[in-house]
Design a protein around this motif. Structure first.
Motif, PDB file in Angstrom:
ATOM      1  N   ILE A 269       0.839  -1.200   0.000  1.00  0.00           N
ATOM      2  CA  ILE A 269       0.000   0.000   0.000  1.00  0.00           C
ATOM      3  C   ILE A 269       0.873   1.250   0.000  1.00  0.00           C
ATOM      4  O   ILE A 269       0.664   2.177  -0.796  1.00  0.00           O
ATOM      5  CB  ILE A 269      -0.954  -0.001   1.210  1.00  0.00           C
ATOM      6  CG1 ILE A 269      -1.965  -1.142   1.077  1.00  0.00           C
ATOM      7  CG2 ILE A 269      -1.681   1.341   1.327  1.00  0.00           C
ATOM      8  CD1 ILE A 269      -2.868  -1.314   2.279  1.00  0.00           C
ATOM      9  N   SER A 270       1.875   1.288   0.882  1.00  0.00           N
ATOM     10  CA  SER A 270       2.777   2.439   0.933  1.00  0.00           C
ATOM     11  C   SER A 270       3.551   2.579  -0.364  1.00  0.00           C
ATOM     12  O   SER A 270       3.786   3.693  -0.852  1.00  0.00           O
ATOM     13  CB  SER A 270       3.758   2.300   2.100  1.00  0.00           C
ATOM     14  OG  SER A 270       3.070   2.282   3.334  1.00  0.00           O
ATOM     15  N   ARG A 271       3.940   1.447  -0.937  1.00  0.00           N
ATOM     16  CA  ARG A 271       4.704   1.473  -2.181  1.00  0.00           C
ATOM     17  C   ARG A 271       3.887   2.085  -3.313  1.00  0.00           C
ATOM     18  O   ARG A 271       4.370   2.952  -4.039  1.00  0.00           O
ATOM     19  CB  ARG A 271       5.138   0.048  -2.537  1.00  0.00           C
ATOM     20  CG  ARG A 271       6.044  -0.040  -3.744  1.00  0.00           C
ATOM     21  CD  ARG A 271       6.432  -1.473  -4.025  1.00  0.00           C
ATOM     22  NE  ARG A 271       7.473  -1.556  -5.016  1.00  0.00           N
ATOM     23  CZ  ARG A 271       7.960  -2.689  -5.483  1.00  0.00           C
ATOM     24  NH1 ARG A 271       7.494  -3.840  -5.037  1.00  0.00           N
ATOM     25  NH2 ARG A 271       8.904  -2.688  -6.411  1.00  0.00           N
ATOM     26  N   ASP A 272       2.651   1.636  -3.455  1.00  0.00           N
ATOM     27  CA  ASP A 272       1.790   2.167  -4.509  1.00  0.00           C
ATOM     28  C   ASP A 272       1.549   3.659  -4.314  1.00  0.00           C
ATOM     29  O   ASP A 272       1.600   4.451  -5.268  1.00  0.00           O
ATOM     30  CB  ASP A 272       0.462   1.407  -4.519  1.00  0.00           C
ATOM     31  CG  ASP A 272      -0.451   1.859  -5.648  1.00  0.00           C
ATOM     32  OD1 ASP A 272      -0.104   1.655  -6.822  1.00  0.00           O
ATOM     33  OD2 ASP A 272      -1.522   2.434  -5.348  1.00  0.00           O
ATOM     34  N   ARG A 273       1.308   4.062  -3.072  1.00  0.00           N
ATOM     35  CA  ARG A 273       1.046   5.476  -2.787  1.00  0.00           C
ATOM     36  C   ARG A 273       2.273   6.331  -3.110  1.00  0.00           C
ATOM     37  O   ARG A 273       2.158   7.400  -3.720  1.00  0.00           O
ATOM     38  CB  ARG A 273       0.663   5.639  -1.316  1.00  0.00           C
ATOM     39  CG  ARG A 273       0.281   7.067  -0.934  1.00  0.00           C
ATOM     40  CD  ARG A 273      -0.117   7.159   0.527  1.00  0.00           C
ATOM     41  NE  ARG A 273      -1.282   6.336   0.814  1.00  0.00           N
ATOM     42  CZ  ARG A 273      -1.305   5.376   1.732  1.00  0.00           C
ATOM     43  NH1 ARG A 273      -0.240   5.109   2.452  1.00  0.00           N
ATOM     44  NH2 ARG A 273      -2.403   4.679   1.935  1.00  0.00           N
ATOM     45  N   LEU A 274       3.457   5.843  -2.723  1.00  0.00           N
ATOM     46  CA  LEU A 274       4.668   6.618  -2.972  1.00  0.00           C
ATOM     47  C   LEU A 274       5.012   6.665  -4.459  1.00  0.00           C
ATOM     48  O   LEU A 274       5.495   7.682  -4.959  1.00  0.00           O
ATOM     49  CB  LEU A 274       5.832   6.029  -2.174  1.00  0.00           C
ATOM     50  CG  LEU A 274       6.746   7.041  -1.478  1.00  0.00           C
ATOM     51  CD1 LEU A 274       5.944   7.976  -0.590  1.00  0.00           C
ATOM     52  CD2 LEU A 274       7.816   6.345  -0.661  1.00  0.00           C
TER      53      LEU A 274
END
Length: 388
Positions: free
Chosen positions: A174-179
């Motif tokens: 989730i953090s990866r996609d957002r970043l």
């Protein structure tokens, strides 16, 4: 500010090594683009990246930065012209976020006022409030926040080139996609020349203006746009590396803003049940989207659920848990649609207000276009999205 990078017959051979780690690599990286180096483990991606800023010295070949042969430049001076972001971030643990970000400007002898102004500008740029974060320490930040600080530090002296070595690889999905999404938004503003290493073809397709798929020794198997690589793999090696699902991967190339948003019946929850019934009756979708007084999506409600006048609207249907923005990919929209069980996903602006929806018909049209190798029909302009 950005710069073209040209690698000519670039090579690296270690003592006692039978074959070079990088063997006579030729690659031209256009100014202002994100070029992805992707390939199997051990093919020389990171070695190539580190030779560009001479953390590793090449044993042969030439590196040109905006026409200048930087293999003859002072390595320390060169590195101050190139931002570098790695997976582990590498922040100094005993220095504040402010001190970490301003490392290079301080080495360059910038005046204090200019440094402070640049610090605040960069923290705003990566979406972090300066007053909140400048005096914190790395251990007080989440992994995603530390990665943002790493990007800010790499940008501190406004370098023309950025090198990124699997910068989001250590983050949760989730953090990866957002970043990834935030960085693509940021690149629209800064337009740096970026060389980005990853082992993940899906990340390469999403992030890159061009993709260089490398064999052993950094031999280039194919160098082209993501669309061209997916539509016409150069050979069996590339085809196998891409893997199955190339058509679906192409949904990762198309943004929600690039397709027409489907009309959908809506009603403000404050207007009551009768207004909702009328809105549902005006459409054959059989499903209504309830909005709050700021046009933010609240609930998906089936028309048949509106029959009982004694049943409160805020208890009907399914809560809207997944929305996407105009910059989201169609792959992300498909995932949100499947998670929401409503046959559509709401598209919202930065304030969370409804712009429209993406439904299965929209996605099927995009899949058909991808399968045929056609560009997705762009039916909604930016002005039209804003007007909604």
């Amino acid at each position: 500010m950005s710069a073209m990078i040209e690698l000519e017959k670039l090579g690296k051979r270690y003592p006692g090594q039978a074959t070079p780690a990088v063997d006579a690599l030729d690659l031209s990286i256009p100014e202002g683009e994100i070029v992805i180096l992707v390939g199997p483990s051990g093919c020389g991606k990171t070695t190539t990246l580190k030779m560009i800023n001479r953390i590793i010295e090449p044993t042969s070949g030439t590196i040109r930065l905006q026409g200048e042969d930087v293999t003859r430049a002072d390595p320390d001076q060169l590195r101050r012209r190139i931002g570098y972001v790695i997976q582990q971030v590498g922040l100094f643990p005993h220095q504040t976020i402010g001190r970490n970000i301003t490392t290079v400007p301080r080495l360059l002898g910038w005046p204090r006022k200019r440094i402070e102004e640049r610090l605040d500008e960069l923290l705003h740029l990566v979406g972090m409030d300066p007053a909140t974060y400048r005096d914190r320490f790395p251990k007080q930040l989440s992994g995603g926040q530390r990665q943002r600080i790493g990007v800010a530090r790499a940008l501190a002296a406004d370098p023309p080139v950025m090198l990124m070595d699997e910068p989001f690889g250590a983050l949760d999905p989730i953090s990866r996609d957002r970043l990834q999404n935030e960085f693509l938004r940021l690149q629209q503003e800064i337009r740096k020349t970026i060389v980005f290493v990853t082992h993940d073809i899906d990340e390469a397709v999403k992030m890159g203006d061009r993709i260089a798929i490398l064999r052993e020794g950094s031999a280039v198997a194919q160098y082209d746009t993501p669309e061209a690589v997916l539509a016409a793999p150069a050979d069996d090696f590339v085809r196998e590396f891409i893997g199955s699902g190339a058509v679906l991967k192409r949904l990762g190339l198309t943004r929600v803003r690039d397709v027409g948003l489907a009309p959908w019946p809506t009603s403000a929850i404050g207007e009551g049940r009768e207004a909702a019934v009328r809105a549902a009756a005006s459409s054959d979708h059989g499903c209504l989207l309830l909005l709050d007084d700021r046009r933010r999506p609240l609930r998906w409600v089936q028309a048949r659920e509106l029959g009982d006048p004694g049943y409160s609207l805020d208890r009907r249907g399914l809560e809207v848990r997944n929305t996407v923005g105009p910059d989201a990919t169609l792959a992300a929209a498909l995932e949100a649609l499947l998670a929401g069980r409503s046959g559509a996903v709401a598209v919202v602006d930065d304030a969370g207000a409804l712009l429209g929806v993406v439904n299965l018909d929209t996605l099927m049209s995009a899949v058909d276009a991808a399968h045929d190798g056609r560009p997705v029909d762009r039916r909604a302009t930016d002005d039209e999205l804003a007007a909604r």
